[in-house]
Design a protein around this motif. Sequence first.
Motif, mmCIF file in Angstrom:
data_model
loop_
_atom_site.group_PDB
_atom_site.id
_atom_site.type_symbol
_atom_site.label_atom_id
_atom_site.label_comp_id
_atom_site.label_asym_id
_atom_site.label_seq_id
_atom_site.Cartn_x
_atom_site.Cartn_y
_atom_site.Cartn_z
ATOM 1 N N VAL A 157 0.849 -1.178 0.000
ATOM 2 C CA VAL A 157 0.000 0.000 0.000
ATOM 3 C C VAL A 157 0.886 1.229 0.000
ATOM 4 O O VAL A 157 2.025 1.188 0.475
ATOM 5 C CB VAL A 157 -0.956 -0.020 1.216
ATOM 6 N N GLY A 158 0.362 2.306 -0.573
ATOM 7 C CA GLY A 158 1.147 3.534 -0.592
ATOM 8 C C GLY A 158 0.541 4.525 -1.555
ATOM 9 O O GLY A 158 -0.327 4.169 -2.343
ATOM 10 N N PRO A 159 0.984 5.772 -1.461
ATOM 11 C CA PRO A 159 0.442 6.784 -2.363
ATOM 12 C C PRO A 159 0.850 6.489 -3.800
ATOM 13 O O PRO A 159 1.764 5.704 -4.046
ATOM 14 C CB PRO A 159 1.072 8.089 -1.857
ATOM 15 N N SER A 160 0.188 7.121 -4.784
ATOM 16 C CA SER A 160 0.539 6.847 -6.171
ATOM 17 C C SER A 160 1.956 7.314 -6.425
ATOM 18 O O SER A 160 2.402 8.323 -5.885
ATOM 19 C CB SER A 160 -0.448 7.535 -7.115
ATOM 20 N N GLY A 161 2.670 6.551 -7.236
ATOM 21 C CA GLY A 161 4.049 6.883 -7.536
ATOM 22 C C GLY A 161 5.039 6.346 -6.525
ATOM 23 O O GLY A 161 6.226 6.655 -6.591
ATOM 24 N N CYS A 162 4.585 5.492 -5.581
ATOM 25 C CA CYS A 162 5.512 5.012 -4.561
ATOM 26 C C CYS A 162 6.268 3.777 -5.037
ATOM 27 O O CYS A 162 7.158 3.298 -4.365
ATOM 28 C CB CYS A 162 4.774 4.697 -3.273
ATOM 29 N N LEU A 209 -8.601 -20.780 -1.797
ATOM 30 C CA LEU A 209 -7.544 -21.241 -2.705
ATOM 31 C C LEU A 209 -6.255 -21.557 -1.964
ATOM 32 O O LEU A 209 -5.473 -22.384 -2.406
ATOM 33 C CB LEU A 209 -7.262 -20.183 -3.768
ATOM 34 N N GLY A 210 -6.016 -20.880 -0.861
ATOM 35 C CA GLY A 210 -4.786 -21.104 -0.112
ATOM 36 C C GLY A 210 -3.538 -20.680 -0.858
ATOM 37 O O GLY A 210 -2.430 -21.060 -0.480
ATOM 38 N N ALA A 211 -3.692 -19.901 -1.909
ATOM 39 C CA ALA A 211 -2.523 -19.458 -2.671
ATOM 40 C C ALA A 211 -1.965 -18.176 -2.053
ATOM 41 O O ALA A 211 -2.599 -17.558 -1.211
ATOM 42 C CB ALA A 211 -2.895 -19.215 -4.122
ATOM 43 N N THR A 212 -0.769 -17.816 -2.494
ATOM 44 C CA THR A 212 -0.157 -16.582 -2.031
ATOM 45 C C THR A 212 -0.751 -15.413 -2.807
ATOM 46 O O THR A 212 -0.838 -15.464 -4.037
ATOM 47 C CB THR A 212 1.360 -16.643 -2.257
ATOM 48 N N PHE A 213 -1.196 -14.389 -2.118
ATOM 49 C CA PHE A 213 -1.744 -13.200 -2.776
ATOM 50 C C PHE A 213 -0.807 -12.028 -2.523
ATOM 51 O O PHE A 213 -0.436 -11.782 -1.366
ATOM 52 C CB PHE A 213 -3.122 -12.830 -2.207
ATOM 53 N N ILE A 214 -0.451 -11.319 -3.576
ATOM 54 C CA ILE A 214 0.239 -10.040 -3.395
ATOM 55 C C ILE A 214 -0.648 -8.991 -4.024
ATOM 56 O O ILE A 214 -0.973 -9.054 -5.222
ATOM 57 C CB ILE A 214 1.646 -10.046 -4.022
ATOM 58 N N TYR A 215 -1.077 -8.065 -3.217
ATOM 59 C CA TYR A 215 -2.174 -7.186 -3.571
ATOM 60 C C TYR A 215 -1.695 -5.747 -3.477
ATOM 61 O O TYR A 215 -1.172 -5.325 -2.441
ATOM 62 C CB TYR A 215 -3.312 -7.447 -2.580
ATOM 63 N N VAL A 216 -1.852 -4.999 -4.565
ATOM 64 C CA VAL A 216 -1.424 -3.603 -4.584
ATOM 65 C C VAL A 216 -2.641 -2.700 -4.484
ATOM 66 O O VAL A 216 -3.627 -2.910 -5.192
ATOM 67 C CB VAL A 216 -0.651 -3.297 -5.886
ATOM 68 N N THR A 217 -2.576 -1.735 -3.611
ATOM 69 C CA THR A 217 -3.690 -0.785 -3.518
ATOM 70 C C THR A 217 -3.195 0.532 -2.962
ATOM 71 O O THR A 217 -2.151 0.602 -2.316
ATOM 72 C CB THR A 217 -4.812 -1.342 -2.625
ATOM 73 N N HIS A 218 -3.938 1.597 -3.267
ATOM 74 C CA HIS A 218 -3.632 2.869 -2.608
ATOM 75 C C HIS A 218 -4.693 3.149 -1.547
ATOM 76 O O HIS A 218 -4.697 4.189 -0.916
ATOM 77 C CB HIS A 218 -3.597 4.004 -3.636
ATOM 78 N N ASP A 219 -5.611 2.172 -1.367
ATOM 79 C CA ASP A 219 -6.722 2.360 -0.451
ATOM 80 C C ASP A 219 -6.384 1.662 0.873
ATOM 81 O O ASP A 219 -6.315 0.440 0.945
ATOM 82 C CB ASP A 219 -7.981 1.754 -1.081
ATOM 83 N N VAL A 254 0.879 -6.098 5.804
ATOM 84 C CA VAL A 254 0.862 -4.951 4.916
ATOM 85 C C VAL A 254 2.276 -4.393 4.820
ATOM 86 O O VAL A 254 2.963 -4.292 5.834
ATOM 87 C CB VAL A 254 -0.080 -3.846 5.445
ATOM 88 N N ALA A 255 2.703 -4.070 3.597
ATOM 89 C CA ALA A 255 3.957 -3.340 3.422
ATOM 90 C C ALA A 255 3.585 -1.956 2.924
ATOM 91 O O ALA A 255 3.044 -1.807 1.842
ATOM 92 C CB ALA A 255 4.870 -4.042 2.423
ATOM 93 N N MET A 256 3.850 -0.974 3.757
ATOM 94 C CA MET A 256 3.547 0.399 3.363
ATOM 95 C C MET A 256 4.760 0.986 2.656
ATOM 96 O O MET A 256 5.865 0.988 3.193
ATOM 97 C CB MET A 256 3.193 1.205 4.615
ATOM 98 N N MET A 257 4.548 1.424 1.414
ATOM 99 C CA MET A 257 5.669 1.924 0.609
ATOM 100 C C MET A 257 5.564 3.418 0.398
ATOM 101 O O MET A 257 4.475 3.985 0.340
ATOM 102 C CB MET A 257 5.693 1.215 -0.755
ATOM 103 N N ASP A 258 6.727 4.040 0.256
ATOM 104 C CA ASP A 258 6.749 5.450 -0.105
ATOM 105 C C ASP A 258 8.071 5.729 -0.803
ATOM 106 O O ASP A 258 9.123 5.310 -0.324
ATOM 107 C CB ASP A 258 6.602 6.332 1.140
ATOM 108 N N ALA A 300 5.528 3.132 12.307
ATOM 109 C CA ALA A 300 6.964 3.332 12.450
ATOM 110 C C ALA A 300 7.400 4.664 11.880
ATOM 111 O O ALA A 300 8.532 5.074 12.048
ATOM 112 C CB ALA A 300 7.716 2.204 11.744
ATOM 113 N N ASN A 301 6.497 5.315 11.170
ATOM 114 C CA ASN A 301 6.877 6.541 10.473
ATOM 115 C C ASN A 301 5.661 7.443 10.418
ATOM 116 O O ASN A 301 4.520 6.967 10.358
ATOM 117 C CB ASN A 301 7.351 6.184 9.063
ATOM 118 N N VAL A 302 5.921 8.737 10.441
ATOM 119 C CA VAL A 302 4.798 9.676 10.425
ATOM 120 C C VAL A 302 3.957 9.511 9.155
ATOM 121 O O VAL A 302 2.743 9.696 9.164
ATOM 122 C CB VAL A 302 5.316 11.128 10.599
ATOM 123 N N LYS A 303 4.608 9.091 8.041
ATOM 124 C CA LYS A 303 3.851 8.891 6.796
ATOM 125 C C LYS A 303 2.908 7.697 6.915
ATOM 126 O O LYS A 303 1.805 7.708 6.369
ATOM 127 C CB LYS A 303 4.801 8.690 5.631
#
Lengths: 302, 394
Positions: B35-40, B201-211, B222-226, B244-247
Amino acid sequence: MAAELSRPRRSRQHWIERLTGTGFALPAFALLIMVNLLPLIAVLYLSLTDYEFGALEAKFVGLANLNKALSDPIIRRSLSNTLLYVAIVLPGSVLLALAVAVLVHGRRRTRGFYEVAYFLPVTSTLIAMATVWQFLLHPRLGPVNAALRWFGLAEVPFLSDPAWALPTLAVIGIWQLLGFNMVLFLAGLSAIPKDLYEAAEIDGVATGIDRFLTITWPLLGPTTMFVIVTTSITAFKVFDTVAVMTRGGPMGSSEVLLYNIYLEGFQYFHTGYAAALTVIFLFFILAFSVAQTFALERRVHY
Amino acid sequence: MASVELKSIGKSFGSTPVLGGIDLAVADGEFMTLVGPSGCGKTTLIRIIAGIESQDAGAVLIGGSSIDHLRPHERRVAMVFQSYALYPHMSVRGNLSLPLVMSRLRLHERVPLIRLLSSRRRETMHSIEGEVEAVAQQLQLGALLDRRPAQLSGGQRQRVALGRAMVRHPDVFLMDEPLSNLDAKLRVHMRTELAELHQRLGATFIYVTHDQVEAMTMSDRVAMMDAGHILQLGTPTELYGRPANVKVAQFIGSPTINLLPGSVGSNDAVELLGRRLQLAVDLPAGSPLTIGLRPEALTAVPANTAPADAGSLPARLRRRENLGAEHILHFDLPGAALPPVVARAPPELQLPADGHVALTFDPLACHLFDPSGARVEARRAEGSRDPVVVPFRS
């Protein structure tokens, strides 16, 4: 009471709206009639007369012109020449343009150069270019035959041999149409969303052939239909190269329909007869467009 | 076996760095959200895992082995695109079958006309047909199999895109903002469906969202990216409760966390807008701090009735938003040129007519961040229980 009053007022409002609408549409409609429909009706009428250019009166002859045209061996030959010309130019210029467009679309830095280079023949005047081609193809002076001789091959009398004249003109026709069709295909290619290719790649569409067959070709359907219709109409109207380079010769081997209409109408002044030929010409164009639209329409719209 | 491991993935577009050395380990069967703002860089990262984009540095491992040399379709991953990327000229059946057709039929069995010569084709197509029907049943697409994508609603297209990912039984599902083109109601519904699908399904999901709501509601972690880096990796509870961060604090949570200026006073004490809190940090006196308070951490009480050991801020009500189950209160802090402070309140809360209240909070509910944005751990201050009363600054 109020309801009774409002009904006539509403219908008056309705009429004002209709009149306004008609008023706005009228100028365009009048232009359409004057510029497109009236000349067509005039041609249809002239084709039923024996009018000659400059004559003061004309006699109504019914379908005599049409009958004469359909049984005239010269007209029949020019018609079959025209169809043969279309049969060469249509697949040649459409398939080549598609191939060139796919290749040019893949370029990044050099794309502009290729677009301009292939489009140049479209912007040039075909009459002038025809003169250049005449020189290029000249049996003794032209570089094409010089190259053939250098490879040890026999000279080809491109424009003076009845077997070569029409195919040669068709190649020039392809040369002229290629750039235009390529630009249309490029526009169609740019409209295909990039993520379709990416999704296809993940789905196992891995090779260029698969990509083309699965995504590119089907999604170019609407473009292809448009290109085929415009190309066949343009090819059916071939005139400039014939008029400048061969004048229908040698021995009538490159006579085409439009050239015959020109001869009858403006050289022999048989305006009525030329009008009848024009009607035949228009019939073919119409038949082309209708057939292609109906044949392809169901398959290319999503 | 389908854990996904990213080892210092770096990527630049031209001279613009997009990813700066991403390390991330996704366990087998985990629902991991980026998760993260657009362009992260989150979409770029997922595209690198899919193999659509190639990284400049680092390695991608699936199931423990490097897959960097593999083409996208060889990686046993499936991707759902934000735009769905359905093939518009194919029926739903065609869309769902394509991955299987591509993997099970050879080229000459796929090319029009020539394929008629193949005898094996019919049997294979028959088995593909059966699998497609099964997936379509699971997603309630059975009645739509002969429609084209253009004839489907947004939610139905979304399900077709999911189905196309499912037919291949991939080890890893990659989802790039799959819900962002749906209307709000459908999005809420699909959140539940996706979470259930993941369990089934029990599969691994990697899910991208800005929400952030999607990230919070569906994920195991959750991995928060910036700006091309992972700011924090943890469970939704960790990200919300201990940013861990103000962002991270600002991004996760709705309404957004209140950020107020503070500083370190004498004796390591934390001061908020000049008021001393019952908190201490190990930072030199005079260091500026950013103090974050979640809207639910603030309680509005009549002015001057704040408990002595709680933090409190004088405030004046500016606006009250009625959400039914709760009200969102917007307060101005008199004398401070700050954006309004937001608090949650039960609908029955009565406030004085002039709107003047004290906002009280447990000092330990404060999230402290140093000027670089990193979280600073605080402890309850010892000694004096008397808060120093500071008059209004005006």
